[in-house]
Design a protein around this motif. Structure first.
Motif, PDB file in Angstrom:
ATOM      1  N   LEU A  37      43.199  15.375 -29.666  1.00 28.30           N
ATOM      2  CA  LEU A  37      43.207  15.506 -28.204  1.00 28.30           C
ATOM      3  C   LEU A  37      44.621  15.364 -27.652  1.00 28.30           C
ATOM      4  CD1 LEU A  37      40.052  13.482 -27.068  1.00 28.30           C
ATOM      5  CD2 LEU A  37      40.258  15.939 -27.432  1.00 28.30           C
ATOM      6  N   GLU A  38      45.385  14.439 -28.228  1.00 27.16           N
ATOM      7  CA  GLU A  38      46.737  14.202 -27.732  1.00 27.16           C
ATOM      8  C   GLU A  38      47.681  15.330 -28.118  1.00 27.16           C
ATOM      9  OE1 GLU A  38      50.190  10.728 -27.884  1.00 27.16           O
ATOM     10  OE2 GLU A  38      48.244  10.392 -28.804  1.00 27.16           O
ATOM     11  N   ASP A  39      47.661  15.729 -29.399  1.00 27.55           N
ATOM     12  CA  ASP A  39      48.583  16.758 -29.880  1.00 27.55           C
ATOM     13  C   ASP A  39      48.277  18.133 -29.314  1.00 27.55           C
ATOM     14  OD1 ASP A  39      49.699  14.747 -31.292  1.00 27.55           O
ATOM     15  OD2 ASP A  39      49.129  15.453 -33.284  1.00 27.55           O
ATOM     16  N   SER A  40      47.031  18.383 -28.944  1.00 23.03           N
ATOM     17  CA  SER A  40      46.661  19.690 -28.402  1.00 23.03           C
ATOM     18  C   SER A  40      47.122  19.876 -26.955  1.00 23.03           C
ATOM     19  CB  SER A  40      45.140  19.878 -28.474  1.00 23.03           C
ATOM     20  OG  SER A  40      44.483  18.958 -27.612  1.00 23.03           O
ATOM     21  N   GLY A  41      47.485  18.788 -26.291  1.00 17.11           N
ATOM     22  CA  GLY A  41      47.897  18.856 -24.892  1.00 17.11           C
ATOM     23  C   GLY A  41      46.818  18.435 -23.916  1.00 17.11           C
ATOM     24  N   TYR A  42      45.618  18.117 -24.427  1.00 13.30           N
ATOM     25  CA  TYR A  42      44.503  17.772 -23.531  1.00 13.30           C
ATOM     26  C   TYR A  42      44.708  16.417 -22.857  1.00 13.30           C
ATOM     27  CZ  TYR A  42      39.728  16.831 -21.940  1.00 13.30           C
ATOM     28  OH  TYR A  42      38.630  16.522 -21.175  1.00 13.30           O
ATOM     29  N   MET A  43      45.231  15.430 -23.592  1.00 12.38           N
ATOM     30  CA  MET A  43      45.416  14.096 -23.020  1.00 12.38           C
ATOM     31  C   MET A  43      46.392  14.120 -21.849  1.00 12.38           C
ATOM     32  SD  MET A  43      43.504  11.753 -24.093  1.00 12.38           S
ATOM     33  CE  MET A  43      42.579  11.060 -25.455  1.00 12.38           C
ATOM     34  N   ALA A  44      47.414  14.976 -21.924  1.00 16.39           N
ATOM     35  CA  ALA A  44      48.357  15.091 -20.816  1.00 16.39           C
ATOM     36  C   ALA A  44      47.628  15.563 -19.559  1.00 16.39           C
ATOM     37  CB  ALA A  44      49.481  16.049 -21.175  1.00 16.39           C
TER      38      ALA A  44
END
Length: 760
Positions: free
Chosen positions: A395-402
């Motif tokens: 989730l974080e590396d995909s850009g979703y957490m941002a």
């Protein structure tokens, strides 16, 4: 060995590049003077080995946050051979702001133009050569995620000369002011005088501490507010001379990221979607009924057969039981069962060999009950912890957490926090240590303090064994609920507790303005498998190291204290005491200490109201302060003492069931026990990190806050769960507290003034 420092904005791909460069050579230490992670590694892909230091992600070199101070001091004081400045090519203008500051230092700089694959994917172009000519330093196009261009980057970095004079983009607009300020530093022989001179013009706090700095500033700036002027000039230069290196394709259609964002950042549906995503993660990690197929079959009147009903036995039954038993297990439970079977067999072999070899009873007990049962009980949760961490990393590396941080900003702002505070909070699901360190990105001390205090409420991987074992014990012993639903509910409880706590703090003791929230939203992309595996490997090393150090020592001590009396007699169920009675664990040192502290937990449901073995919950809660994994390790050790012949499991569920059956503890008390361990003082390592990151004098109040919160939350759960009508009492208390806070903020109530008048 040459040393290069990696510098760049958050979300520019710096960590991905660091992992690609250093691989398995990376290690984590602490920055001098502070308990803050410092990542170092060695690049071995060139003609000579090169040391790599990963600086914290920053937007500028002004001392607004501790991260900026650390990065700035490292470059100026440690004097690395060069700086590798990672620039997100998809967001060129914003990233180059930091670049213009780095170039003002007397340090060689090379630009790593990252995410070029994303630029090309949408049809845009970035002229690296034009950028190189404009900046006067090497520029290399790379993709850290795909490991392309990295070798060329390091070859050009190694070939750079070891010295360089700083240059600024501000010469044309502020030449005379810079010259006056620069002369002040050159007269003192300060290195990187250009950088210091410009920072002085910005009224930089660190620079103003130098003797004579204020007079030099007054002489150079002549009373003008230069900080805004300098920032404006930087952006003007970037826009006119550097941003032109990027040519955007003529397109009217939305990009793929834009289309996804129309759904995932929707004003109404963004939060419900995030909740569904979180529940899916917990379901795939903890559920013993994947997609509730078994429950659906039961509701339809055609229940699925269990392994026993299938008539299987021996190895076939054991193998099938790893994946299925009346329902298909989730991937997390399958991995859990597989490791459980392996370590269980190993425990049987080792204990059996010792017994057959004629080992003394105390030696067999120490190895089987004191060491292996405790360690295996904790290691059994490693697959689920890693799976949970993997999901969050994706989730974080995909850009979703941002995006979630962006969406939550409008909600968090109502509670006195910016959306930026969400990032360290969500990191708390992995581990409180890096999450606490990540609060350095928060510029406001009060916001940082409030965030650090609630991070432990976002249950880390170390608390997972407690949640899973107690939830499984409730389902097994009482035949109610689903373990994954209970676990998810406790995570939600932690988040809700954090929000309420922040609301109280930001309206009372930590009241202040909510800082603005600026954050880059990177394009969506698939996480690199290599980067994810390195994350998981680091997590595995950390967990195993803790299991074989802190937890190893704790389980041995717990076993020893539960196996001897105050007059140093060993308890094995056969030795007779002074008056002819058989000694049991009730006569042990641990039992007497547990009974002494047990009454403290009576309002929480696991105190004096429990049966003869009730003190084990009090002991487990206290040992959990050292390391949260100790709670289940304590259960495993004590269960072997309570039930003769019990060899322990990796699940912790059977141990929990033994505790439930022998103490008479109720469901509300068990939920309160989970809540207490989730919200109380975190492990010693997290406490040390929090102390280092908190402003001076705040740590003792933070410890008191953790104790008070855990005691209050657990008491509410137990009392309301046991006597529903007490809900109205708690609501009345909440109403009174809320009213007093409102009156205080309106200036109509001041408790301190009341006490002062009474003393007079």
């Amino acid at each position: 060995m040459k040393t290069f420092a990696l510098a760049g904005n958050p979300n520019c791909g710096k960590t991905t590049l660091f992992n690609a460069l250093t691989g398995s050579t990376a290690h984590v230490g602490n920055w001098p003077g502070v308990t803050v992670d410092k990542k170092e590694g060695v690049y071995k892909g060139g003609k000579e080995h090169v040391a790599i230091v990963d600086l914290p992600g920053i937007y500028s070199l002004s001392p607004y946050t501790p991260e900026e101070v650390i990065s700035r001091n490292y470059i100026l004081d440690e004097k690395p051979y060069g700086i590798i400045n990672i620039v997100d090519a998809t967001n060129l203008e914003r990233n180059l702001y930091l670049t213009t500051q780095l170039l003002e230092m007397d340090v060689p700089v090379i630009i790593a133009l990252n995410m070029m694959d994303e630029v090309e994917k949408v049809g845009d172009k970035v002229d690296a050569k034009a950028l190189e000519e404009a900046l006067g330093v090497p520029v290399v196009a790379i993709s850290a995620l795909k490991s392309s261009g990295i070798k060329q980057l390091m070859e050009r970095a190694a070939a750079m000369p070891g010295t360089r004079k700083g240059a600024t983009v501000l010469d044309s607009a502020l030449k005379s002011e810079i010259a006056v300020a620069r002369a002040y530093y050159e007269a003192d022989g300060v290195s990187s005088p250009l950088f210091h001179a410009i920072k002085l013009l910005e009224s930089d706090e660190i620079e103003l501490e130098r003797k004579g700095a204020k007079a030099a500033l007054e002489k150079a700036a002549k009373g003008a507010d230069m900080e805004a002027v300098i920032a404006d000039e930087r952006y003007k230069y970037i826009s006119s001379n550097l941003a032109t290196a990027k040519v955007k394709a003529n397109r009217e259609a939305l990009t793929k990221s834009d289309k996804i964002d129309r759904v995932l950042t929707h004003r109404i549906w963004a939060i419900p979607i995030f909740v569904v995503v979180l529940f899916a993660i917990f379901h795939l990690t903890f559920s013993e009924d994947l997609f509730y197929i078994g429950a659906i079959a039961n509701a339809a009147g055609t229940p699925l057969p269990t392994v026993e009903e299938l008539g299987l036995s021996g190895g076939a039954a054991q193998t099938l039981a790893v994946f299925y038993d009346g329902a298909v297990f989730s991937p997390g439970v399958i991995l859990f069962n597989a490791l459980d079977a392996a370590t269980g067999s190993l425990l049987d072999v080792i204990v059996g060999a010792m017994e057959n070899g004629g080992a003394a009873a105390w030696a067999t007990g120490l190895v089987g009950d004191g060491i292996l049962s405790g360690i295996f009980a904790v290691l059994g949760f490693l697959p689920q912890i890693l799976l949970l961490f993997l999901f969050f990393s994706i989730l974080e590396d995909s850009g979703y957490m941002a995006r979630i941080a962006f969406v939550l900003d409008r909600i968090f702002r109502r509670f006195g926090l910016s959306g930026r505070a969400f990032m360290p909070m969500i990191m708390g699901f992995g581990c409180s240590l890096p999450a606490t360190v990540n609060t350095r990105t928060l510029a406001d001390d009060k916001e940082r303090t409030a965030t650090i205090r609630v991070i432990p409420f976002f249950s880390c991987g170390a608390k997972l064994p407690i949640l899973t074992a107690i939830a499984g014990g409730i389902v097994t012993a009482f035949g109610v609920g689903n373990a994954d639903v209970i676990t998810f509910g406790m995570y939600v409880l932690g988040v809700c507790t954090a929000i309420i706590a922040v609301l109280l703090m930001r309206n009372t003791t930590l009241k202040g303005e909510t800082p603005p929230f600026i954050m880059e939203l990177p394009a969506y992309h698939l996480p690199g498998s290599k980067n994810l595996m390195l994350h998981l490997w680091d997590k595995t090393k950390h967990f195993i190291k803790k299991a074989f150090t802190i937890i190893f020592a704790s389980t041995v001590i717990i076993w020893l204290l539960s196996s001897i009396t105050w007059d140093w007699k060993f308890i094995d169920g056969e030795k007779v005491g002074r008056f002819g009675e058989v000694l049991t664990m009730e006569d042990s040192i641990l039992a007497s200490v547990g009974k002494l502290i047990q009454p403290l937990f009576t309002p929480l449901g696991f105190g004096s109201q429990l049966g003869s073995w009730g003190w084990v919950f009090a002991v487990a809660a206290i040992t959990g302060l050292i390391a949260k994994e100790n709670v289940i390790a304590t259960f495993a050790t004590l269960a072997a003492c309570i039930v003769a012949g019990f060899e322990g499991t990796d699940e912790g569920i059977e141990e929990a069931v033994i505790m439930i059956q022998n103490t008479g503890i109720t469901i509300p008390a068990l939920i309160a026990f989970i809540a207490f361990n989730m919200t109380t003082i975190p492990c010693f390592a997290a406490c040390a990190t929090a102390k280092a990151e908190l402003p001076k004098g705040k740590f003792k109040w933070t410890v008191l806050f953790w104790v008070a919160t855990s005691y209050t939350v657990s008491s509410i759960i137990y009392t309301v769960g046991s006597w529903w009508w007490t809900l109205f009492i708690w609501l009345a208390v909440a109403a009174v507290v809320t009213t007093l806070i409102i009156l205080r903020n309106l200036g109509k109530f001041d408790i301190c003034a009341i006490f002062r008048r009474k003393r007079k």
